[in-house]
Design a protein around this motif. Structure first.
Motif, PDB file in Angstrom:
ATOM      1  N   MET A   1       8.184  54.013 -15.808  1.00  0.00           N
ATOM      2  CA  MET A   1       6.744  53.853 -15.603  1.00  0.00           C
ATOM      3  C   MET A   1       6.337  52.417 -15.943  1.00  0.00           C
ATOM      4  O   MET A   1       6.757  51.860 -16.943  1.00  0.00           O
ATOM      5  CB  MET A   1       5.983  54.840 -16.493  1.00  0.00           C
ATOM      6  N   ASP A   2       5.502  51.842 -15.093  1.00  0.00           N
ATOM      7  CA  ASP A   2       5.031  50.483 -15.312  1.00  0.00           C
ATOM      8  C   ASP A   2       3.941  50.455 -16.374  1.00  0.00           C
ATOM      9  O   ASP A   2       3.263  51.448 -16.629  1.00  0.00           O
ATOM     10  CB  ASP A   2       4.484  49.908 -14.007  1.00  0.00           C
ATOM     11  N   ARG A   3       3.761  49.297 -16.938  1.00  0.00           N
ATOM     12  CA  ARG A   3       2.708  49.111 -17.937  1.00  0.00           C
ATOM     13  C   ARG A   3       1.364  48.916 -17.241  1.00  0.00           C
ATOM     14  O   ARG A   3       1.292  48.414 -16.115  1.00  0.00           O
ATOM     15  CB  ARG A   3       3.016  47.914 -18.830  1.00  0.00           C
ATOM     16  N   LEU A   4       0.321  49.305 -17.930  1.00  0.00           N
ATOM     17  CA  LEU A   4      -1.048  49.087 -17.481  1.00  0.00           C
ATOM     18  C   LEU A   4      -1.765  48.226 -18.512  1.00  0.00           C
ATOM     19  O   LEU A   4      -1.507  48.340 -19.714  1.00  0.00           O
ATOM     20  CB  LEU A   4      -1.794  50.416 -17.348  1.00  0.00           C
ATOM     21  N   VAL A   5      -2.667  47.394 -18.040  1.00  0.00           N
ATOM     22  CA  VAL A   5      -3.566  46.675 -18.937  1.00  0.00           C
ATOM     23  C   VAL A   5      -4.765  47.583 -19.143  1.00  0.00           C
ATOM     24  O   VAL A   5      -5.284  48.170 -18.195  1.00  0.00           O
ATOM     25  CB  VAL A   5      -4.001  45.325 -18.340  1.00  0.00           C
TER      26      VAL A   5
ATOM     27  N   SER B   1      -1.955  46.190 -23.409  1.00  0.00           N
ATOM     28  CA  SER B   1      -1.169  46.825 -22.355  1.00  0.00           C
ATOM     29  C   SER B   1      -0.290  47.903 -22.961  1.00  0.00           C
ATOM     30  O   SER B   1       0.088  47.834 -24.133  1.00  0.00           O
ATOM     31  CB  SER B   1      -0.325  45.797 -21.593  1.00  0.00           C
ATOM     32  N   SER B   2      -0.016  48.907 -22.142  1.00  0.00           N
ATOM     33  CA  SER B   2       0.753  50.051 -22.597  1.00  0.00           C
ATOM     34  C   SER B   2       1.279  50.812 -21.386  1.00  0.00           C
ATOM     35  O   SER B   2       0.683  50.752 -20.314  1.00  0.00           O
ATOM     36  CB  SER B   2      -0.136  50.978 -23.438  1.00  0.00           C
ATOM     37  N   ARG B   3       2.352  51.547 -21.587  1.00  0.00           N
ATOM     38  CA  ARG B   3       2.821  52.451 -20.528  1.00  0.00           C
ATOM     39  C   ARG B   3       1.900  53.669 -20.441  1.00  0.00           C
ATOM     40  O   ARG B   3       1.799  54.297 -19.401  1.00  0.00           O
ATOM     41  CB  ARG B   3       4.251  52.897 -20.814  1.00  0.00           C
ATOM     42  N   ASP B   4       1.229  53.988 -21.548  1.00  0.00           N
ATOM     43  CA  ASP B   4       0.354  55.155 -21.604  1.00  0.00           C
ATOM     44  C   ASP B   4      -0.920  54.795 -22.379  1.00  0.00           C
ATOM     45  O   ASP B   4      -0.997  55.007 -23.591  1.00  0.00           O
ATOM     46  CB  ASP B   4       1.083  56.322 -22.269  1.00  0.00           C
TER      47      ASP B   4
ATOM     48  N   GLY C   1      -0.405  45.958 -14.437  1.00  0.00           N
ATOM     49  CA  GLY C   1      -0.003  44.713 -15.080  1.00  0.00           C
ATOM     50  C   GLY C   1       0.579  44.999 -16.446  1.00  0.00           C
ATOM     51  O   GLY C   1       0.325  46.042 -17.038  1.00  0.00           O
ATOM     52  N   GLY C   2       1.352  44.087 -16.923  1.00  0.00           N
ATOM     53  CA  GLY C   2       1.985  44.239 -18.230  1.00  0.00           C
ATOM     54  C   GLY C   2       1.591  43.103 -19.147  1.00  0.00           C
ATOM     55  O   GLY C   2       0.463  42.615 -19.109  1.00  0.00           O
ATOM     56  N   TYR C   3       2.562  42.674 -19.954  1.00  0.00           N
ATOM     57  CA  TYR C   3       2.293  41.634 -20.940  1.00  0.00           C
ATOM     58  C   TYR C   3       1.804  40.337 -20.305  1.00  0.00           C
ATOM     59  O   TYR C   3       0.920  39.663 -20.837  1.00  0.00           O
ATOM     60  CB  TYR C   3       3.555  41.349 -21.760  1.00  0.00           C
TER      61      TYR C   3
ATOM     62  N   LEU D   1      -5.275  37.462 -19.182  1.00  0.00           N
ATOM     63  CA  LEU D   1      -6.657  37.872 -19.468  1.00  0.00           C
ATOM     64  C   LEU D   1      -7.106  37.376 -20.837  1.00  0.00           C
ATOM     65  O   LEU D   1      -8.267  36.990 -21.011  1.00  0.00           O
ATOM     66  CB  LEU D   1      -6.792  39.389 -19.368  1.00  0.00           C
ATOM     67  N   HIS D   2      -6.205  37.367 -21.809  1.00  0.00           N
ATOM     68  CA  HIS D   2      -6.554  36.819 -23.130  1.00  0.00           C
ATOM     69  C   HIS D   2      -6.960  35.353 -23.000  1.00  0.00           C
ATOM     70  O   HIS D   2      -7.914  34.912 -23.645  1.00  0.00           O
ATOM     71  CB  HIS D   2      -5.379  36.962 -24.092  1.00  0.00           C
ATOM     72  N   ARG D   3      -6.240  34.603 -22.165  1.00  0.00           N
ATOM     73  CA  ARG D   3      -6.595  33.189 -21.942  1.00  0.00           C
ATOM     74  C   ARG D   3      -7.921  33.078 -21.197  1.00  0.00           C
ATOM     75  O   ARG D   3      -8.779  32.265 -21.546  1.00  0.00           O
ATOM     76  CB  ARG D   3      -5.496  32.484 -21.152  1.00  0.00           C
ATOM     77  N   GLN D   4      -8.084  33.912 -20.168  1.00  0.00           N
ATOM     78  CA  GLN D   4      -9.301  33.862 -19.353  1.00  0.00           C
ATOM     79  C   GLN D   4     -10.548  34.124 -20.187  1.00  0.00           C
ATOM     80  O   GLN D   4     -11.581  33.479 -19.986  1.00  0.00           O
ATOM     81  CB  GLN D   4      -9.197  34.886 -18.219  1.00  0.00           C
ATOM     82  N   PHE D   5     -10.451  35.068 -21.100  1.00  0.00           N
ATOM     83  CA  PHE D   5     -11.623  35.444 -21.891  1.00  0.00           C
ATOM     84  C   PHE D   5     -11.582  34.886 -23.317  1.00  0.00           C
ATOM     85  O   PHE D   5     -12.338  35.331 -24.180  1.00  0.00           O
ATOM     86  CB  PHE D   5     -11.773  36.972 -21.902  1.00  0.00           C
ATOM     87  N   ALA D   6     -10.759  33.869 -23.557  1.00  0.00           N
ATOM     88  CA  ALA D   6     -10.602  33.270 -24.895  1.00  0.00           C
ATOM     89  C   ALA D   6     -11.936  32.871 -25.539  1.00  0.00           C
ATOM     90  O   ALA D   6     -12.115  33.082 -26.740  1.00  0.00           O
ATOM     91  CB  ALA D   6      -9.647  32.085 -24.840  1.00  0.00           C
ATOM     92  N   PRO D   7     -12.892  32.336 -24.776  1.00  0.00           N
ATOM     93  CA  PRO D   7     -14.166  31.979 -25.422  1.00  0.00           C
ATOM     94  C   PRO D   7     -14.910  33.194 -26.003  1.00  0.00           C
ATOM     95  O   PRO D   7     -15.797  33.029 -26.837  1.00  0.00           O
ATOM     96  CB  PRO D   7     -14.982  31.341 -24.291  1.00  0.00           C
ATOM     97  N   LEU D   8     -14.550  34.391 -25.566  1.00  0.00           N
ATOM     98  CA  LEU D   8     -15.217  35.610 -26.050  1.00  0.00           C
ATOM     99  C   LEU D   8     -14.444  36.287 -27.183  1.00  0.00           C
ATOM    100  O   LEU D   8     -14.879  37.316 -27.689  1.00  0.00           O
ATOM    101  CB  LEU D   8     -15.391  36.606 -24.890  1.00  0.00           C
ATOM    102  N   ARG D   9     -13.298  35.713 -27.574  1.00  0.00           N
ATOM    103  CA  ARG D   9     -12.441  36.352 -28.588  1.00  0.00           C
ATOM    104  C   ARG D   9     -13.179  36.469 -29.923  1.00  0.00           C
ATOM    105  O   ARG D   9     -13.778  35.531 -30.412  1.00  0.00           O
ATOM    106  CB  ARG D   9     -11.157  35.552 -28.784  1.00  0.00           C
TER     107      ARG D   9
END
Length: 113
Positions: free
Chosen positions: A1-5, A20-23, A47-49, A55-63
């Motif tokens: 099973m693939d990972r999901l974000v 992200s997780s498989r479940d 998507g996986g890691y 996405l962590h980079r994309q939304f870094a200003p909101l971290r």
């Protein structure tokens, strides 16, 4: 099973965890055991890691901290788009045709009667 974000929301503090997780449902259960506030999954996407890191980079200003981000408008709009796309993709061809045929139809105003 693939990972999901996944995007897990803590509404009482208005933060969203991007992970992200498989479940994702199983991950939600584990996070709820550790969380002092209620949590809910708002959206998932393939998507996986690699996608998670992007996405962590994309939304870094909101971290806020770690993998938790402020539920600002930019992130909320992104998640709504994911949720809509997932719902649209889940429709069969007949339901998509019906939706497209009715998308510009006016909604009846029940308060007028």
């Amino acid at each position: 099973m693939d990972r999901l974000v996944y995007f897990i929301h803590a509404p009482s503090v208005n933060l969203i965890k991007i992970g992200s997780s498989r479940d994702p449902e199983e991950r939600l259960v584990a996070l709820r055991l550790l969380s002092p506030v209620p949590l809910t999954i708002l959206a998932t996407m393939s998507g996986g890691y690699e996608k998670e890191t992007e996405l962590h980079r994309q939304f870094a200003p909101l971290r806020n901290h770690g993998e938790w981000f402020h539920a600002a408008r930019k992130l909320s709009k992104f998640m709504r788009r994911i949720a809509f796309t997932g719902a649209w993709n889940a429709l069969d061809d007949e339901d998509r045709e019906w939706a497209l045929a009715h998308i510009d139809q006016p909604v009846a105003d029940s308060s007028a009667s």
